[in-house]
Design a protein around this motif. Structure first.
Motif, PDB file in Angstrom:
ATOM      1  N   TYR B 358       0.916  -1.047   0.088  1.00  0.00           N
ATOM      2  CA  TYR B 358       0.040  -0.142   0.010  1.00  0.00           C
ATOM      3  C   TYR B 358       0.723   1.084   0.082  1.00  0.00           C
ATOM      4  CZ  TYR B 358      -3.595  -3.192   1.440  1.00  0.00           C
ATOM      5  OH  TYR B 358      -4.628  -4.257   1.094  1.00  0.00           O
ATOM      6  N   ASP B 359       0.518   2.176  -0.743  1.00  0.00           N
ATOM      7  CA  ASP B 359       1.367   3.389  -1.074  1.00  0.00           C
ATOM      8  C   ASP B 359       1.166   4.238   0.392  1.00  0.00           C
ATOM      9  OD1 ASP B 359      -0.849   4.898  -1.307  1.00  0.00           O
ATOM     10  OD2 ASP B 359      -0.182   5.366  -3.427  1.00  0.00           O
ATOM     11  N   ASP B 360       1.656   5.435   0.422  1.00  0.00           N
ATOM     12  CA  ASP B 360       1.549   6.432   1.606  1.00  0.00           C
ATOM     13  C   ASP B 360       0.270   7.056   1.853  1.00  0.00           C
ATOM     14  OD1 ASP B 360       3.874   5.543   2.207  1.00  0.00           O
ATOM     15  OD2 ASP B 360       5.197   7.001   1.479  1.00  0.00           O
ATOM     16  N   GLU B 361      -0.455   7.014   0.840  1.00  0.00           N
ATOM     17  CA  GLU B 361      -1.903   7.501   0.903  1.00  0.00           C
ATOM     18  C   GLU B 361      -2.798   6.185   1.061  1.00  0.00           C
ATOM     19  OE1 GLU B 361      -2.090  11.442  -1.795  1.00  0.00           O
ATOM     20  OE2 GLU B 361      -1.751   9.635  -2.833  1.00  0.00           O
ATOM     21  N   GLY B 362      -2.559   5.106   1.347  1.00  0.00           N
ATOM     22  CA  GLY B 362      -3.244   3.933   1.673  1.00  0.00           C
ATOM     23  C   GLY B 362      -3.870   3.188   0.480  1.00  0.00           C
ATOM     24  N   GLU B 363      -3.421   3.726  -0.477  1.00  0.00           N
ATOM     25  CA  GLU B 363      -3.854   3.032  -1.953  1.00  0.00           C
ATOM     26  C   GLU B 363      -3.035   1.727  -2.328  1.00  0.00           C
ATOM     27  OE1 GLU B 363      -6.118   4.477  -4.314  1.00  0.00           O
ATOM     28  OE2 GLU B 363      -6.547   5.332  -2.194  1.00  0.00           O
ATOM     29  N   LYS B 364      -3.661   0.916  -3.040  1.00  0.00           N
ATOM     30  CA  LYS B 364      -3.076  -0.526  -3.164  1.00  0.00           C
ATOM     31  C   LYS B 364      -2.007  -0.347  -4.320  1.00  0.00           C
ATOM     32  CE  LYS B 364      -4.747  -5.152  -3.039  1.00  0.00           C
ATOM     33  NZ  LYS B 364      -4.055  -5.479  -2.023  1.00  0.00           N
ATOM     34  N   ALA B 365      -0.769  -0.829  -3.997  1.00  0.00           N
ATOM     35  CA  ALA B 365       0.348  -0.732  -4.899  1.00  0.00           C
ATOM     36  C   ALA B 365      -0.164  -1.313  -6.399  1.00  0.00           C
ATOM     37  CB  ALA B 365       1.507  -1.329  -4.420  1.00  0.00           C
ATOM     38  N   GLN B 366       0.266  -0.678  -7.522  1.00  0.00           N
ATOM     39  CA  GLN B 366      -0.045  -1.156  -8.822  1.00  0.00           C
ATOM     40  C   GLN B 366       1.100  -1.337  -9.717  1.00  0.00           C
ATOM     41  OE1 GLN B 366      -3.135   1.023 -10.797  1.00  0.00           O
ATOM     42  NE2 GLN B 366      -4.092   1.433  -8.924  1.00  0.00           N
ATOM     43  N   SER B 367       1.310  -2.288 -10.331  1.00  0.00           N
ATOM     44  CA  SER B 367       2.346  -2.286 -11.402  1.00  0.00           C
ATOM     45  C   SER B 367       2.268  -1.527 -12.514  1.00  0.00           C
ATOM     46  CB  SER B 367       2.806  -3.934 -11.638  1.00  0.00           C
ATOM     47  OG  SER B 367       2.427  -4.283 -12.965  1.00  0.00           O
ATOM     48  N   LEU B 368       3.216  -0.991 -13.228  1.00  0.00           N
ATOM     49  CA  LEU B 368       2.648   0.133 -14.079  1.00  0.00           C
ATOM     50  C   LEU B 368       3.803  -0.445 -15.267  1.00  0.00           C
ATOM     51  CD1 LEU B 368       2.945   3.547 -12.243  1.00  0.00           C
ATOM     52  CD2 LEU B 368       0.957   2.063 -12.571  1.00  0.00           C
ATOM     53  N   GLN B 369       2.935   0.003 -16.627  1.00  0.00           N
ATOM     54  CA  GLN B 369       3.833  -0.098 -17.926  1.00  0.00           C
ATOM     55  C   GLN B 369       3.953   1.447 -18.100  1.00  0.00           C
ATOM     56  OE1 GLN B 369       5.227  -2.728 -19.434  1.00  0.00           O
ATOM     57  NE2 GLN B 369       4.719  -3.822 -17.494  1.00  0.00           N
ATOM     58  N   LEU B 370       5.053   2.118 -17.599  1.00  0.00           N
ATOM     59  CA  LEU B 370       5.035   3.395 -18.063  1.00  0.00           C
ATOM     60  C   LEU B 370       5.583   4.030 -19.342  1.00  0.00           C
ATOM     61  CD1 LEU B 370       7.160   3.893 -14.792  1.00  0.00           C
ATOM     62  CD2 LEU B 370       5.202   5.103 -15.082  1.00  0.00           C
ATOM     63  N   VAL B 371       6.212   3.311 -19.972  1.00  0.00           N
ATOM     64  CA  VAL B 371       6.852   3.496 -21.178  1.00  0.00           C
ATOM     65  C   VAL B 371       6.713   2.257 -22.206  1.00  0.00           C
ATOM     66  CG1 VAL B 371       8.662   4.374 -22.795  1.00  0.00           C
ATOM     67  CG2 VAL B 371       8.338   5.491 -20.558  1.00  0.00           C
ATOM     68  N   ILE B 372       5.875   2.345 -23.034  1.00  0.00           N
ATOM     69  CA  ILE B 372       5.873   1.084 -24.051  1.00  0.00           C
ATOM     70  C   ILE B 372       6.259   1.513 -25.372  1.00  0.00           C
ATOM     71  CG2 ILE B 372       4.468  -0.740 -25.013  1.00  0.00           C
ATOM     72  CD1 ILE B 372       2.551  -0.063 -22.614  1.00  0.00           C
ATOM     73  N   ASP B 373       7.455   0.761 -25.860  1.00  0.00           N
ATOM     74  CA  ASP B 373       8.131   1.162 -27.071  1.00  0.00           C
ATOM     75  C   ASP B 373       8.123   2.626 -27.259  1.00  0.00           C
ATOM     76  OD1 ASP B 373       8.512  -0.809 -28.910  1.00  0.00           O
ATOM     77  OD2 ASP B 373       6.718  -0.917 -29.694  1.00  0.00           O
ATOM     78  N   GLY B 374       8.854   3.110 -26.261  1.00  0.00           N
ATOM     79  CA  GLY B 374       9.272   4.451 -26.266  1.00  0.00           C
ATOM     80  C   GLY B 374       8.181   5.718 -25.876  1.00  0.00           C
ATOM     81  N   VAL B 375       6.885   5.062 -25.730  1.00  0.00           N
ATOM     82  CA  VAL B 375       6.178   6.292 -25.703  1.00  0.00           C
ATOM     83  C   VAL B 375       5.629   6.249 -24.412  1.00  0.00           C
ATOM     84  CG1 VAL B 375       3.801   6.952 -26.571  1.00  0.00           C
ATOM     85  CG2 VAL B 375       5.637   6.243 -28.217  1.00  0.00           C
ATOM     86  N   ILE B 376       5.421   7.392 -23.605  1.00  0.00           N
ATOM     87  CA  ILE B 376       4.984   7.594 -22.139  1.00  0.00           C
ATOM     88  C   ILE B 376       3.286   7.087 -22.153  1.00  0.00           C
ATOM     89  CG2 ILE B 376       4.338   8.846 -20.213  1.00  0.00           C
ATOM     90  CD1 ILE B 376       6.731  10.373 -20.965  1.00  0.00           C
TER      91      ILE B 376
END
Lengths: 511, 563
Positions: B358-376
């Motif tokens: 859980y993050d510091d706001e109590g939200e459940k952690a999520q895995s992220l694909q921040l950049v795919i094939d170079g694009v945000i």
């Protein structure tokens, strides 16, 4: 060259709202290196007139290891020494240029006096306090402080320090002196309906934990402070005033500290940016003839109170000596470090500094005494008479002050501000005294001192720490109450925030 | 089973600290209201309830040690509504609506509530004033295109045990042993070893009903040293470990060996020849240098928390620290070339110091694909959203009583296709030839801006030298076709920012992973962060020698040299 090392053990225990704060225990060894380049007549510490001199008083400091090999210690010393010597060489080049470019100094005294070489290694100091017993007392005191609904926050704490201070110089001086210091303090903080912040602080400083207040006294302190905070919360605000007043003992001590003390620090007499109020006043009558003022670091206590400004040697390795400032009302001389001034060539053991600062002349135990003590009630009668003579409805008694400051330079008004925590109006018609808050004493030194007319029989001791260009140093101001014929009082700054909107949380059932 | 359930129920009820926070939260939510300003629409308390242990040592001696409990309580009070509220407007250093205070130890909930009461009152009043200022500023602003101020979150409930304190007796011998390494290195002018542990728990309760208790567990060991060459240039390097528990620390022999390696590296640097005045051409970032490249250039570009909003130009309101032009790159824009990706997963390895559920706001952690094939595709986002990402993705991290910002956890830069070291060498040489060079530069280590104090390090400054965001190389090597390697020193990057990443032309196959306490700039400020990256080859990087304006070495040799 000189090394100063402060090896200090510290402890702070505190409590708020009946619960402990974490104990803060520390041990640090701090090194200060000083290097003088040039000669004792003119060296790298000489004042550089103009902005180029900024920052000259700061030294390089370094933390030393607390244990380990001597070569580790030497390696830290080596690196710090290298840096300090380079800084001093750079400063010396600037000093030489300053001497060529600018007009001659009005006081051409040497930069560094020759003093006796001292070797004295005192037994080291150590802290000795029953932490568990004091933690329990503080928890109880903090519960008592918090008992009043109007007090927003409060704290009771003990802070203690055992210091072994070392001075080693290239002249051969080698000193270790020990000091233990314990402070019991309580603080309350409240906000009046008009936004005024009431911040009351009671404390006592002692050199031995055995001399701290007893358990009963701690309880009484806490109850009294909490009650008094409520009284001050409900008190009326003071108004600007010019007229007679009495400064009670401790407040009078701080008054003398701010008005006279900082202005008789020797080095200021040859600093051309300073006001030099008393430079040419030696031999002149400044105060009533029954009043004398000395500054004596050799004293350990006064009237049963420990003195904070005691030491055996100053930070330049000079033996502490009493300095007579005013004798029978006549101004006699200055507080001296190893920076000579015209007419005062030797140090009187007042070269003081916090570590990482260059020592300059500072106060230690400043003591005002009188050969004609007036009982306090008589002094109060004199206040009423003086107020009446001046056509005033009342005179003022300043009972407690939280500190003060003064400006000693030439650019800004050479004025002082002594910050009163609260005061009483003493009415000429005999009405009961009225507690007021929100006033400060202001004035200029020569006028203020000329208005001192009488002293009481009730010496009060103010123990604290004083800040100036050589940092914060412990000192004491001792004085009987002083009746002053005419002084000005101004309004203290006031907050504008409302008191808390919701009442303080209390256990269920206590609401 | 029933006995176990009973125990759990009892322990859940018997936490006077949580109960105290919830009681004060309830009272403040129900009763706090001042005139027309209205009540807060959101209140959160964050309590960091930890035992801090730290020790610092130099040359085999302890300089500082401390081991003590600490409780810091922070509050966030938002007034207005999610569309327009009091947070993240005006002076970012003052943060109206946020407050924090060290609070008492002990289990008395009333004493804890006392601190909560006081900071809530202060935060609420400042939030009211700030909302009024923001409304006035918005009324004056021509553009009405503003992001949501606060995103909705899901109510979470989670309880975990506090991490156990690490005794000073565990850390002190490590610090001493590592610091003794430098006794044999008299040419290093300064060294210090710092070891610390922050162990305990963090409690988050908010007025929407979230109650999250999570462990806090970070151990940091860092050996730092500084060398100064005869030409006055100097460099700082370090060997660091950031782990979750004492058992995760490397064996002390291994730590000593890494510290030795670092000290040797600095000694070698002292005698390494100076690099060319100017270099423009390909640079291969290897190992630590690749990690620092990601940290310094990619992470800031992916920050999803907008800078503090400031009044429109022309307003006489003076704001400090607000409206700073963030380095974030917009979603759907290109950050890297095709074939390169960036992902982040806080739960990828729960044994890492950077991990959380859980993050510091109590939200459940999520895995992220921040950049795919170079694009945000998305940013690191907290509950203070941007126009780009309007909802938290469980990456809100920060200290109690401060605006929680979107931050990295375990970020990995990867390539669809990795090249072998041999192939990378060949590609780099081909690229160098296009610049008329018979060699390229390999940078193997970059200074850490948060530990470096030398002239070459990037420091916070009003005059950030030409927008350069990449600290100086500690090790740079000229690489030749015949396999020769020529180390050089004294080089600095010129004009580096996230755009440099678009010139990425190849990545290696071996992935390097480091957990660091990120104290440099960027969204991971002061927070345990894990970064993974292969070696990275950038087609064109500019470096120059310069900034070597330090003092001469000491006139006398070190006492260590004459023993």
């Amino acid at each position: 060259m000189g090394y100063r090392v402060v090896d200090g053990h510290s402890l702070t225990l505190g409590a708020r709202y009946g619960q402990p704060e974490g104990a803060d225990v520390g041990h640090a060894r701090t090194l200060d290196v000083s290097a003088r380049v040039g000669s004792s007549q003119r060296d790298s510490t000489h004042e550089i007139r103009g902005s180029q001199g900024w920052g000259m008083n700061a030294h390089l400091g370094e933390s030393l290891p607390l244990n380990g090999s001597q070569e580790a210690l030497q390696t830290v010393l080596w690196a710090a020494t290298n840096k300090e010597i380079r800084d001093s060489q750079e400063a010396w080049a600037r000093v030489q240029a300053d001497q060529q470019v600018r007009v001659a100094n009005t006081d051409d005294s040497d930069d560094f006096s020759k003093e006796e070489i001292r070797v004295d290694l005192a037994d080291p100091a150590a802290l000795d306090i029953d932490q568990d017993a004091w933690q329990a007392l503080l928890i109880d005191a903090s519960t008592r402080l918090d008992a009043h609904s109007g007090i927003v926050w409060s704290r009771a704490y003990i802070t203690a320090r055992a210091e072994n201070r070392y001075v080693v110089t290239s002249e051969g001086t080698s000193i270790r002196q020990a000091r233990t210091w314990y402070r019991l303090a309580m603080q309350t903080w409240a906000r009046a309906e008009d936004g005024t912040v009431i911040d009351l602080y009671r404390w006592t400083d002692v050199s031995d934990a055995e001399r701290l207040p007893s358990a009963d006294e701690v309880q009484t302190w806490a109850d009294d402070l909490a009650d008094f905070t409520t009284q001050v919360l409900e008190a009326g605000s003071g108004t600007p005033y010019a007229g007679p007043l009495i400064l009670r003992g401790r407040a009078a001590g701080v008054f003398v500290h701010e008005v006279l003390g900082h202005r008789v620090e020797g080095h200021r007499q040859k600093d051309e940016g300073e006001g030099q109020t008393f430079k040419d006043k030696v031999g002149e009558l400044l105060l009533p003839e029954d009043i004398s003022i000395i500054d004596d670091p050799t004293l350990t206590e006064w009237a049963g109170f420990d003195l904070n400004g005691h030491y055996a040697y100053d930070e330049e390795g000079t033996k502490a000596q009493p300095a007579v400032l005013v004798e029978n009302g006549v101004f006699k001389g200055f507080l001296m470090s190893r920076s000579p001034i015209k007419g005062f060539q030797q140090s009187n053991g007042h070269g003081r500094a916090q570590v990482w600062r260059q020592p300059v002349a500072r106060m230690a135990n400043t003591i005002v005494s009188t050969t004609n003590p007036v009982p306090f009630e008589k002094l109060k009668d004199q206040l009423r008479a003086e107020a009446k003579a001046q056509g005033r409805e009342f005179g003022l008694i300043i009972d407690e002050i939280g500190g003060g400051f003064t400006m000693t330079g030439r650019v800004y008004p050479n004025a002082f501000n002594v910050r009163a925590t609260y005061a009483y109006r003493v009415f000429v018609d005999g009405r009961p005294d009225e507690l007021i808050r929100g006033v400060d004493l202001v004035g200029t030194p020569l006028v203020a001192l000329s208005q001192v007319v009488a002293a009481g029989d009730d010496p009060g001791v103010f123990n604290g720490f004083c800040g100036a260009e050589s940092g914060s140093v412990p000192n004491s101001a001792v004085s009987p109450s002083l009746l002053i014929r005419h002084l000005e009082v101004q309004k203290k700054e006031k907050g504008s925030t409302r008191p808390p909107l919701l009442p303080k949380p209390v256990p269920e059932g206590d609401a | 089973m029933s006995a176990l359930l009973l125990l759990l129920a009892l322990s859940a009820q018997a936490d006077p600290i949580v109960d105290g926070l919830v009681d004060e939260l309830t009272r403040s939510t129900e009763a706090l209201e001042l005139g027309q300003a209205g009540p807060p629409y959101f209140i959160a308390y964050d309590l960091l309830d930890v035992w801090d242990t730290s020790v610092s040592a130099t040359l085999g001696g302890v300089v500082f040690r401390d081991s003590s409990p600490d409780r810091d309580l922070g509050v966030s009070v938002r007034v207005g509504g999610p569309e327009l509220d009091s947070a993240n407007f005006g002076d970012s250093w003052r943060e109206p609506g946020f407050q924090s205070r060290q609070t008492v130890l002990g289990d008395d909930p009333i004493a804890l509530r006392h601190t909560a009461w006081y900071i809530t009152d202060t935060a609420y009043k400042s939030a009211i004033e700030n909302l009024a200022s923001r409304k006035a500023a918005r009324a004056r602003r021509a553009s009405s295109d503003a992001a949501l101020c606060f995103s909705s979150g899901e109510v979470q409930t989670a309880t975990a045990s506090a991490a156990t304190a690490v005794p000073i007796a565990t850390l002190e011998p490590i610090a001493l042993q590592l610091s003794e390494v430098f006794l044999a290195h008299p040419n290093l002018e300064w060294s210090r070893v710092y070891a610390s542990a922050e162990m305990g728990r963090r409690i988050h309760v908010d007025s929407l009903g979230t109650r999250v208790i999570k462990p806090v567990s970070t151990i940091v060991v860092r050996a730092t040293a500084r060398a100064r060459a005869h030409d006055g240039s100097w460099i700082t390097d370090h060997a660091s470990w950031v782990v979750r528990g004492a058992d995760d620390l490397a064996p002390v022999e291994e730590m000593v060996a890494k510290t030795e390696e670092m000290a040797d590296r600095l000694e070698t640097w002292l005698t390494t020849p100076l690099g060319e005045d100017d270099y423009v051409g390909p640079v291969l970032f290897e190992g630590n240098a690749a990690i620092e490249l990601v940290r310094s250039l990619a992470l800031p570009a992916l920050s999803g928390t907008p800078a503090s909003e400031e009044p429109p130009k022309g307003s006489r309101s003076v704001v400090f620290g607000g409206g700073d032009d963030t380095t974030a790159v917009r979603v759907k824009r290109r950050l890297l070339p095709t074939g390169f990706h960036i992902a982040d997963d806080p739960t990828g390895d729960l044994g890492l110091a950077s991990a959380y559920e859980y993050d510091d706001e109590g939200e459940k952690a999520q895995s992220l694909q921040l950049v795919i094939d170079g694009v945000i595709h998305t940013h690191y986002a907290s509950r203070t959203p941007s126009k780009q990402v309007d909802v938290s993705n469980g990456h809100g991290r920060g200290d109690p009583g401060e605006l929680i910002t979107g931050s990295a956890s375990w970020t990995t830069l990867s390539a669809t296709k990795g090249l072998s070291a041999k192939k990378m060498h060949k590609v780099a040489l081909e690229q160098a030839a296009a610049y008329g060079l018979d060699h390229y530069l390999a940078v193997r280590r970059i200074e850490d801006a948060s530990v470096a104090s030398g002239a070459s390090a990037i420091r916070f400054s009003f005059n950030d030298a030409g927008g350069n965001r990449l600290p100086a190389p500690v090790i740079a090597v000229r690489m030749y076709a015949d396999g020769r390697e020529e180390p050089v020193r004294g080089l600095q990057f010129v004009g580096t920012d996230h755009r440099l990443l678009r010139d990425l032309i190849a990545a290696g196959t071996q992935v390097h992973t480091t957990t660091l306490l990120n104290e440099g700039r960027g969204p991971a400020y002061g927070i345990p962060t894990t970064l993974s990256s292969p070696n990275l080859l950038i087609a064109e990087v500019e470096l120059s020698s310069g900034g070597q304006d330090g003092e001469k070495p000491p006139a006398l040799p070190s006492p260590l040299a004459v023993r």
